[in-house]
Design an enzyme around this catalytic site. Structure first.
Site, PDB file in Angstrom:
ATOM      1  NE  ARG A  95      94.380  22.513  64.775  1.00 55.12           N
ATOM      2  CZ  ARG A  95      94.668  23.765  64.143  1.00 55.12           C
ATOM      3  NH1 ARG A  95      94.228  23.976  62.622  1.00 55.12           N
ATOM      4  NH2 ARG A  95      95.765  24.438  64.517  1.00 55.12           N
TER       5      ARG A  95
ATOM      6  CE  LYS B   7      90.599   1.838  73.848  1.00 53.08           C
ATOM      7  NZ  LYS B   7      91.024   0.743  74.921  1.00 53.08           N
TER       8      LYS B   7
ATOM      9  CD  GLU C  31      93.823  -8.771  71.876  1.00 58.58           C
ATOM     10  OE1 GLU C  31      92.639  -8.672  72.364  1.00 58.58           O
ATOM     11  OE2 GLU C  31      94.780  -7.776  72.196  1.00 58.58           O
TER      12      GLU C  31
ATOM     13  CE  LYS D 205      87.890  -2.955  69.512  1.00 54.23           C
ATOM     14  NZ  LYS D 205      88.927  -2.875  69.751  1.00 54.23           N
TER      15      LYS D 205
ATOM     16  CD  GLU E 208      89.107   1.698  77.623  1.00 57.05           C
ATOM     17  OE1 GLU E 208      89.665   1.376  76.599  1.00 57.05           O
ATOM     18  OE2 GLU E 208      90.179   1.648  78.808  1.00 57.05           O
TER      19      GLU E 208
ATOM     20  NE  ARG F 250      87.130   0.677  73.121  1.00 53.84           N
ATOM     21  CZ  ARG F 250      87.329   1.447  71.866  1.00 53.84           C
ATOM     22  NH1 ARG F 250      86.574   2.278  71.436  1.00 53.84           N
ATOM     23  NH2 ARG F 250      88.362   1.008  71.295  1.00 53.84           N
TER      24      ARG F 250
ATOM     25  CG  ASN G  36      91.338  -2.196  78.393  1.00 55.67           C
ATOM     26  OD1 ASN G  36      91.769  -2.279  77.271  1.00 55.67           O
ATOM     27  ND2 ASN G  36      90.531  -1.351  79.005  1.00 55.67           N
TER      28      ASN G  36
ATOM     29  CG  HIS H 294      94.596  -5.621  76.734  1.00 55.83           C
ATOM     30  ND1 HIS H 294      93.890  -6.712  76.434  1.00 55.83           N
ATOM     31  CD2 HIS H 294      94.780  -5.224  75.594  1.00 55.83           C
ATOM     32  CE1 HIS H 294      93.745  -7.171  75.447  1.00 55.83           C
ATOM     33  NE2 HIS H 294      94.401  -6.020  74.629  1.00 55.83           N
TER      34      HIS H 294
ATOM     35  CG  HIS I 145      99.164  -2.465  78.048  1.00 57.56           C
ATOM     36  ND1 HIS I 145      98.053  -1.568  78.237  1.00 57.56           N
ATOM     37  CD2 HIS I 145      98.837  -3.275  76.876  1.00 57.56           C
ATOM     38  CE1 HIS I 145      97.316  -1.686  76.976  1.00 57.56           C
ATOM     39  NE2 HIS I 145      97.701  -2.780  76.269  1.00 57.56           N
TER      40      HIS I 145
ATOM     41  CG  HIS J 201      99.154  -6.179  72.190  1.00 58.99           C
ATOM     42  ND1 HIS J 201      99.438  -5.767  73.407  1.00 58.99           N
ATOM     43  CD2 HIS J 201      98.081  -6.118  71.724  1.00 58.99           C
ATOM     44  CE1 HIS J 201      98.042  -5.442  73.605  1.00 58.99           C
ATOM     45  NE2 HIS J 201      97.343  -5.738  72.947  1.00 58.99           N
TER      46      HIS J 201
HETATM   47  N1  GLY Z   1      91.784  -3.173  72.485  1.00 59.13           N
HETATM   48  C1  GLY Z   1      90.890  -2.447  73.402  1.00 59.13           C
HETATM   49  C2  GLY Z   1      89.808  -1.657  72.779  1.00 59.13           C
HETATM   50  O1  GLY Z   1      89.900  -1.776  71.699  1.00 59.13           O
HETATM   51  O2  GLY Z   1      89.169  -0.981  73.582  1.00 59.13           O
END
Ligand code: GLY
Length: 357
Positions: free
Chosen positions: A117, A139, A181, A223, A233, A237, A241, A244, A248, A261
């Site tokens: 947990r 994340k 990035e 960041k 998010e 946040r 993306n 992304h 994705h 990626h």
């Molecule tokens: N890679 C996008 C984020 O961390 O929100």
């Protein structure tokens, strides 16, 4: 040394950027920790294992290997690592050191998030992409066949230790993938960072230490600021993306085997620029500037072979799609983006076609 604080409801911690910090990992492992597991992959360990072992001198630790490759970023491999931890005597006082690129930091972070947990994780990223993005912000997760990172959890690390020296052994393709990035951070929030990438391309590609440090520090600063404002998010946040959602879809469509990626994000940023241009969100000069920057750190090979309609169909499966509504992060100008939804399907398809061409 540069240190950036990330303040979230879950935890407050630092991301430290310092050349040679790998030699001092032990200082960042709490003394009360139980069994320590360095979770990595064979490739990273071959290049940097000796340094990590020296950096952990005085801290007893086991090393666990995850398989490499985005297509193996799957739950079954996290489960196998957890079984191994139990066999080696881990309990809920254990600690994970996630030591590797974005796939390792996501998987090892997820392992820590769900093992008994939840146990602490220290993130030690070894690729540019993981240093500027994946290892910061909590994340963690794995892919499903149906889409990227569709299983996961927010699990903030104890600390993030970023050693730009490790990039010296990073293959050129991986380094360039990380640069996409960095371009992202420039477009969403930092015109000076974007300018640095445009004006100092040779120094960037030669991994000039001062330039690399500036790129990483500015990206990590952004960041840290964005995640501190919105851990889960639900709001700002989402700007992280940029590129992304389309990226994705490209990764899933090519079974996670063909593109790194960061390369997929490069494609995704181009698609977003074409979409923004067609909707009148960005002027021709800024749009051309972004497309040109991506191109100069490219090329991203083989895109013209991919059917645009299949990428479009994948967009609805992205986890940023909420109740069927796709949210796009679109540039307004270099340094500023907006989140837009309710976009006409035809415009989306045309933007994908232009980016694949
Ligand atoms: N890679 C996008 C984020 O961390 O929100």
């Amino acid at each position: 040394m540069a240190s950036f604080t990330i303040k979230t409801p879950q935890r407050e911690y630092c991301a430290i950027v310092e050349r040679g910090i790998l030699a001092r990992i032990a200082q960042y492992i709490p003394q009360r920790s139980g069994k320590v597991f360095v979770v990595t992959n064979q490739d990273v360990w071959r290049h940097h294992g000796d340094k990590a072992v020296r950096g952990l001198s005085g801290v007893a630790h086991d090393v666990l290997f995850l398989p490499g490759g985005e297509e193996r970023k799957r739950l079954v491999n996290v489960e196998a690592a957890a079984e191994e931890m139990v066999r080696r005597g881990a309990d809920r006082t254990g600690l994970v050191i996630a030591f590797g690129g974005g796939i390792v930091t996501d998987m090892a972070g997820f392992l820590a998030a769900i093992f008994m947990r939840g146990i602490p994780v220290v993130q030690v990223p070894t690729t540019l992409l993981a240093q500027v993005d994946a290892a910061i912000g909590g994340k963690t997760g794995v892919n499903l066949v149906e889409g990227k990172n569709l299983m996961g959890s927010f699990h903030q690390p104890l600390t993030v230790l970023i050693d730009p020296d490790v990039l010296s052994t990073l293959p050129d393709r991986e380094y360039r993938a990380g640069l996409f990035e960095v371009i992202k951070y420039g477009v969403i929030r930092s015109a000076p960072l974007f300018q640095l990438l445009v004006e100092r391309r040779d120094a960037v590609l030669a991994k000039d230490p001062a330039v690399v440090n500036r790129m990483i520090e500015e990206s990590v600063r952004i960041k840290a600021e964005v995640v501190s404002a919105d851990e889960r998010e639900s709001d700002i946040r989402r700007i992280l993306n940029f590129g992304h959602t389309f990226g994705h879809a490209l990764e899933a469509e090519t079974a996670y085997e063909r593109y790194l990626h960061g390369e997929a994000v490069g494609f995704g940023m181009c698609a977003a620029v074409h979409l923004a241009r067609s909707l009148g969100h960005v002027d021709a000069l800024n749009a051309a500037g972004i497309l040109d920057a991506v191109d100069r750190y490219g090329p991203i090979p083989g895109l013209h072979e991919i059917p645009a309609d299949r990428i479009a169909a994948r967009l609805v499966k992205d986890k940023k799609t909420i109740q069927g509504k796709i949210h796009f992060v679109l540039p307004r100008k270099i340094g500023e983006v907006a989140v837009v939804s309710g976009v006409d399907d035809g415009a989306v398809l045309r933007a994908i076609r232009s980016a694949l061409a």
